[in-house]
Design a protein around this motif. Structure first.
Motif, PDB file in Angstrom:
ATOM      1  N   LEU A 431       0.837  -1.200   0.000  1.00  0.00           N
ATOM      2  CA  LEU A 431       0.000   0.000   0.000  1.00  0.00           C
ATOM      3  C   LEU A 431       0.871   1.249   0.000  1.00  0.00           C
ATOM      4  CD1 LEU A 431      -3.189   0.718   1.975  1.00  0.00           C
ATOM      5  CD2 LEU A 431      -1.234   2.209   2.364  1.00  0.00           C
ATOM      6  N   ASP A 432       0.406   2.273  -0.707  1.00  0.00           N
ATOM      7  CA  ASP A 432       1.076   3.574  -0.680  1.00  0.00           C
ATOM      8  C   ASP A 432       0.019   4.652  -0.419  1.00  0.00           C
ATOM      9  OD1 ASP A 432       3.140   5.392  -0.793  1.00  0.00           O
ATOM     10  OD2 ASP A 432       2.970   5.681  -2.952  1.00  0.00           O
ATOM     11  N   VAL A 433       0.440   5.728   0.206  1.00  0.00           N
ATOM     12  CA  VAL A 433      -0.447   6.856   0.508  1.00  0.00           C
ATOM     13  C   VAL A 433      -0.026   8.023  -0.370  1.00  0.00           C
ATOM     14  CG1 VAL A 433      -1.312   8.403   2.288  1.00  0.00           C
ATOM     15  CG2 VAL A 433      -0.660   6.067   2.889  1.00  0.00           C
ATOM     16  N   HIS A 434      -0.975   8.576  -1.128  1.00  0.00           N
ATOM     17  CA  HIS A 434      -0.630   9.703  -2.001  1.00  0.00           C
ATOM     18  C   HIS A 434      -1.480  10.948  -1.694  1.00  0.00           C
ATOM     19  CE1 HIS A 434      -4.289   8.792  -4.216  1.00  0.00           C
ATOM     20  NE2 HIS A 434      -3.851   7.568  -4.500  1.00  0.00           N
ATOM     21  N   TYR A 435      -1.960  11.032  -0.446  1.00  0.00           N
ATOM     22  CA  TYR A 435      -2.772  12.187  -0.068  1.00  0.00           C
ATOM     23  C   TYR A 435      -1.844  13.323   0.364  1.00  0.00           C
ATOM     24  CZ  TYR A 435      -6.439  14.959   2.130  1.00  0.00           C
ATOM     25  OH  TYR A 435      -7.296  15.969   2.455  1.00  0.00           O
ATOM     26  N   ARG A 436      -1.307  14.035  -0.614  1.00  0.00           N
ATOM     27  CA  ARG A 436      -0.282  15.034  -0.335  1.00  0.00           C
ATOM     28  C   ARG A 436      -0.791  16.199   0.506  1.00  0.00           C
ATOM     29  NH1 ARG A 436       3.397  15.667  -5.836  1.00  0.00           N
ATOM     30  NH2 ARG A 436       3.934  13.439  -6.041  1.00  0.00           N
ATOM     31  N   ARG A 439      -0.020  16.023   4.238  1.00  0.00           N
ATOM     32  CA  ARG A 439       1.336  15.892   4.768  1.00  0.00           C
ATOM     33  C   ARG A 439       1.625  16.922   5.840  1.00  0.00           C
ATOM     34  NH1 ARG A 439       5.081  14.989  -0.671  1.00  0.00           N
ATOM     35  NH2 ARG A 439       4.355  12.875  -1.165  1.00  0.00           N
ATOM     36  N   PRO A 440       2.403  16.534   6.865  1.00  0.00           N
ATOM     37  CA  PRO A 440       3.063  15.250   7.097  1.00  0.00           C
ATOM     38  C   PRO A 440       2.229  14.263   7.924  1.00  0.00           C
ATOM     39  CG  PRO A 440       3.854  16.820   8.698  1.00  0.00           C
ATOM     40  CD  PRO A 440       2.830  17.547   7.852  1.00  0.00           C
ATOM     41  N   PHE A 441       0.930  14.495   8.007  1.00  0.00           N
ATOM     42  CA  PHE A 441       0.065  13.658   8.837  1.00  0.00           C
ATOM     43  C   PHE A 441      -0.668  12.632   7.963  1.00  0.00           C
ATOM     44  CE2 PHE A 441       0.800  17.506  11.166  1.00  0.00           C
ATOM     45  CZ  PHE A 441       0.912  17.119  12.491  1.00  0.00           C
ATOM     46  N   ILE A 442       0.088  11.802   7.251  1.00  0.00           N
ATOM     47  CA  ILE A 442      -0.579  10.875   6.336  1.00  0.00           C
ATOM     48  C   ILE A 442      -0.185   9.417   6.550  1.00  0.00           C
ATOM     49  CG2 ILE A 442      -0.880  12.641   4.565  1.00  0.00           C
ATOM     50  CD1 ILE A 442       1.452  11.371   3.034  1.00  0.00           C
ATOM     51  N   ARG A 443       0.797   9.135   7.393  1.00  0.00           N
ATOM     52  CA  ARG A 443       1.222   7.736   7.564  1.00  0.00           C
ATOM     53  C   ARG A 443       1.730   7.511   8.980  1.00  0.00           C
ATOM     54  NH1 ARG A 443       4.786   9.822   3.769  1.00  0.00           N
ATOM     55  NH2 ARG A 443       3.835   8.532   2.153  1.00  0.00           N
ATOM     56  N   LEU A 466      -1.948  19.102  17.327  1.00  0.00           N
ATOM     57  CA  LEU A 466      -3.168  19.893  17.149  1.00  0.00           C
ATOM     58  C   LEU A 466      -2.868  21.265  16.558  1.00  0.00           C
ATOM     59  CD1 LEU A 466      -5.134  19.065  20.431  1.00  0.00           C
ATOM     60  CD2 LEU A 466      -5.739  18.405  18.088  1.00  0.00           C
ATOM     61  N   ALA A 467      -1.712  21.785  16.875  1.00  0.00           N
ATOM     62  CA  ALA A 467      -1.376  23.129  16.404  1.00  0.00           C
ATOM     63  C   ALA A 467      -0.892  23.142  14.961  1.00  0.00           C
ATOM     64  CB  ALA A 467      -0.302  23.736  17.303  1.00  0.00           C
ATOM     65  N   THR A 468      -0.385  22.013  14.461  1.00  0.00           N
ATOM     66  CA  THR A 468       0.292  22.034  13.159  1.00  0.00           C
ATOM     67  C   THR A 468      -0.358  21.178  12.082  1.00  0.00           C
ATOM     68  OG1 THR A 468       1.794  20.241  13.841  1.00  0.00           O
ATOM     69  CG2 THR A 468       2.516  22.526  14.238  1.00  0.00           C
ATOM     70  N   PHE A 469      -1.344  20.343  12.402  1.00  0.00           N
ATOM     71  CA  PHE A 469      -1.919  19.535  11.327  1.00  0.00           C
ATOM     72  C   PHE A 469      -2.678  20.449  10.358  1.00  0.00           C
ATOM     73  CE2 PHE A 469      -5.813  19.733  13.827  1.00  0.00           C
ATOM     74  CZ  PHE A 469      -6.844  19.633  12.869  1.00  0.00           C
ATOM     75  N   PRO A 470      -2.636  20.179   9.062  1.00  0.00           N
ATOM     76  CA  PRO A 470      -3.266  21.076   8.075  1.00  0.00           C
ATOM     77  C   PRO A 470      -4.786  20.965   8.096  1.00  0.00           C
ATOM     78  CG  PRO A 470      -2.327  19.154   6.990  1.00  0.00           C
ATOM     79  CD  PRO A 470      -1.921  19.067   8.431  1.00  0.00           C
ATOM     80  N   ARG A 471      -5.439  21.918   8.695  1.00  0.00           N
ATOM     81  CA  ARG A 471      -6.890  21.828   8.909  1.00  0.00           C
ATOM     82  C   ARG A 471      -7.671  21.830   7.599  1.00  0.00           C
ATOM     83  NH1 ARG A 471      -8.768  24.406  14.606  1.00  0.00           N
ATOM     84  NH2 ARG A 471      -6.979  23.692  15.845  1.00  0.00           N
ATOM     85  N   GLU A 472      -7.135  22.468   6.576  1.00  0.00           N
ATOM     86  CA  GLU A 472      -7.855  22.497   5.308  1.00  0.00           C
ATOM     87  C   GLU A 472      -7.864  21.129   4.627  1.00  0.00           C
ATOM     88  OE1 GLU A 472      -3.566  23.084   4.522  1.00  0.00           O
ATOM     89  OE2 GLU A 472      -5.017  23.902   5.962  1.00  0.00           O
ATOM     90  N   ALA A 473      -6.994  20.211   5.083  1.00  0.00           N
ATOM     91  CA  ALA A 473      -6.892  18.902   4.434  1.00  0.00           C
ATOM     92  C   ALA A 473      -7.774  17.852   5.090  1.00  0.00           C
ATOM     93  CB  ALA A 473      -5.438  18.429   4.449  1.00  0.00           C
ATOM     94  N   PHE A 474      -8.358  18.163   6.251  1.00  0.00           N
ATOM     95  CA  PHE A 474      -9.110  17.148   6.985  1.00  0.00           C
ATOM     96  C   PHE A 474     -10.486  17.675   7.384  1.00  0.00           C
ATOM     97  CE2 PHE A 474      -4.642  16.029   7.715  1.00  0.00           C
ATOM     98  CZ  PHE A 474      -4.667  14.715   7.271  1.00  0.00           C
ATOM     99  N   ASP A 475     -11.432  16.725   7.453  1.00  0.00           N
ATOM    100  CA  ASP A 475     -12.797  17.048   7.861  1.00  0.00           C
ATOM    101  C   ASP A 475     -13.053  16.746   9.333  1.00  0.00           C
ATOM    102  OD1 ASP A 475     -13.511  17.586   5.103  1.00  0.00           O
ATOM    103  OD2 ASP A 475     -13.525  15.409   4.816  1.00  0.00           O
TER     104      ASP A 475
END
Length: 509
Positions: A431-436, A439-443, A466-475
């Motif tokens: 398996l590979d993750v390509h949800y760019r 990043r960097p919260f993908i694996r 919590l302070a650094t995960f990209p909020r626009e990338a997650f629901d």
């Protein structure tokens, strides 16, 4: 000419009793709907991708999957066959449920072939089917070790019957099956088969050097996977490091029965060690030279194995429980032993099995309750959601390890959602993750968080995550038993489910 009278079988040698032991080993995993093994939910996420990626656009935006022939596919292949018939989760439970019984059957078959009977002392090896690597969730590895012991029993039987040509013919495909399940099981089978054949050749009057050469020739039937191994690893990444770390190796030896209650697990191991030590000094117990040689060879391999092989950690730890199992299986009673002593030993062995099985059943039920409590959050996650999860762990794990570190993988299984807990090690995973965007919260290990920075570790403190995960990338954000954190870090996150400290947030735009 009158036939020789049949040998009287004691109750611990009867087929019904052996079958009962094999079936009893499945009991701890009967209740949980998801076997509570640490890494298993993460593997289940991968199984969902391999099964449904082509027909599920939600998965396609996050993951890629490409089949390849590697030495780590045992459960993956079985899931591919069974899941279309009975569903993914029932298939995984059935496969994982079968691993301890297969392991026990292998242990007892080896004892039967070596000693001519299932010895009372062999019962003490049965609980080692629920060893720490299995509970850690190394399911392909554990399945391959079960296959290795079953194959070793067949190897010994065909040698006893002098069916050596048949053995050579059978073990070419059998060695391939074990290797594809997991390369470690194939390597273990090779060590067991060589050591047994070495002793057999020496017993036939050959010098040890000659016996070694002849044993190597017989083991050529196990050699075909070498070509597969070279092809697999020729382009694989990952370091092989941390040789001869004896402090860590000694720790692994003390953890072989690690489950939930440290004192109980250590006392259980102590009983096994005392029995092996007693056999070394007492005239009431002796060792089979065949299995004693196997235990010696496996011990040498354990010492030589590094902690990390081709980037895969815990390589040496996985072998540790089987050193004790083989040592216990090697013990037998000398000719003329007291039947009363043998009966008492059989009763003690059965008690050991029942107590360990009962404790394992309770432990699994408690872990299952924790799984179910947290998995209720997924009822509020829609199909195809972009979910980032943070699961708490301590810098130094307690004896009862947190088995929920890969629980987010079930979001892939049940919701075709994104989960940031998947492994993407080149050459070891398909398996590979390509949800760019995430990043960097993908694996893995981005899902693991701590209360504070742990020296030398890559895990983030929860406050940093919590302070650094990209909020626009997650629901959605799923916190599983998190450490304390500043509520201000949850601004812009709307709570939609909570149970205790575990909480599911929706990200507000």
């Amino acid at each position: 000419m009158k036939a020789a009278p049949a040998k009287h079988l004691h109750w611990w040698e009867q087929r019904w009793f052996v079958l009962a032991l094999v079936l009893l080993s499945a009991v701890p995993l009967l209740l949980p709907d998801v076997p509570p093994l640490l890494d298993l939910p993460g593997h289940m996420g991968r199984y969902r991708v391999q099964l449904d990626l082509a027909d599920t656009p939600a998965l396609q935006q996050f993951f890629a999957f490409e089949w390849a022939l590697i030495g780590n596919l045992g459960v993956d292949i079985l899931v591919e066959l069974l899941a279309p018939l009975i569903g993914l989760e029932p298939a995984v439970k059935l496969i994982v449920l079968s691993i301890p019984p297969l392991t026990v059957a292998g242990f007892l078959w080896v004892a039967r072939e070596v000693h001519g009977e299932v010895t009372p002392t062999a019962l003490f090896a049965v609980p080692f089917a629920y060893n720490f690597p299995f509970l850690f969730g190394f399911v392909n590895f554990a399945l391959s070790m079960a296959f290795a012991f079953l194959a070793f029993g067949l190897w010994l039987r065909l040698a006893r019957l002098e069916r050596l040509r048949l053995r050579a013919a059978l073990f070419v495909p059998l060695s391939m099956v074990v290797w594809v399940t997991h390369a470690f099981g194939w390597g273990t089978l090779g060590v067991l088969a060589f050591s047994a054949e070495l002793v057999r050749q020496h017993d036939r009057g050959h010098h040890f050097v000659v016996a070694g050469v002849r044993a190597a020739v017989h083991c050529l039937a196990l050699a075909p996977p070498v070509a597969l191994m070279l092809a697999w690893r020729s382009n694989a990444a990952g370091q092989t490091v941390d040789f001869f770390n004896m402090e860590v190796k000694l720790d692994w030896l003390t953890m072989v029965l690690r489950d939930r209650w440290e004192l109980f697990d250590q006392v259980s191991l102590g009983i096994a060690v005392l029995l092996i030590g007693w056999a070394m000094v007492s005239w009431k117990l002796v060792f089979s030279r065949n299995l004693a040689a196997s235990a010696l060879f496996l011990s040498i391999v354990f010492v030589l194995l590094p902690r990390i092989v081709f980037g895969s950690a815990y390589a040496d730890m996985r072998l540790a429980p089987y050193l004790f199992a083989v040592g216990l299986l090697a013990i037998r009673f000398p000719e003329g032993s007291s039947l009363r002593f043998m009966r008492w030993m059989a009763v003690a062995g059965l008690a050991f099995v029942l107590v360990r099985t009962g404790a394992g059943t309770v432990s699994a039920a408690l872990y299952d309750r924790e799984f179910d409590r947290n998995l209720a959050a997924l009822d509020h996650v829609p199909e195809g959601a972009r979910l980032v999860s943070f699961v708490a762990r301590e810098c130094r794990q307690p004896w009862a390890m947190n088995r929920m570190l890969h629980l987010p993988g079930l979001a892939i299984v049940r919701r075709a959602a994104f989960s940031n807990d998947q492994w993407t090690m080149e050459g070891a995973q398909l398996l590979d993750v390509h949800y760019r965007a995430g990043r960097p919260f993908i694996r893995d290990p981005s899902q693991i968080v701590t209360a504070r920075r742990c020296g030398g570790e890559v895990w983030r403190p929860l406050s940093l995550a919590l302070a650094t995960f990209p909020r626009e990338a997650f629901d959605y954000v799923w916190l599983i038993d998190p450490p304390p954190y500043d509520p201000a870090l949850a601004e812009g996150l709307r709570e939609i489910w909570r149970d205790g400290d575990s909480v599911l947030f929706a990200v507000e735009r």
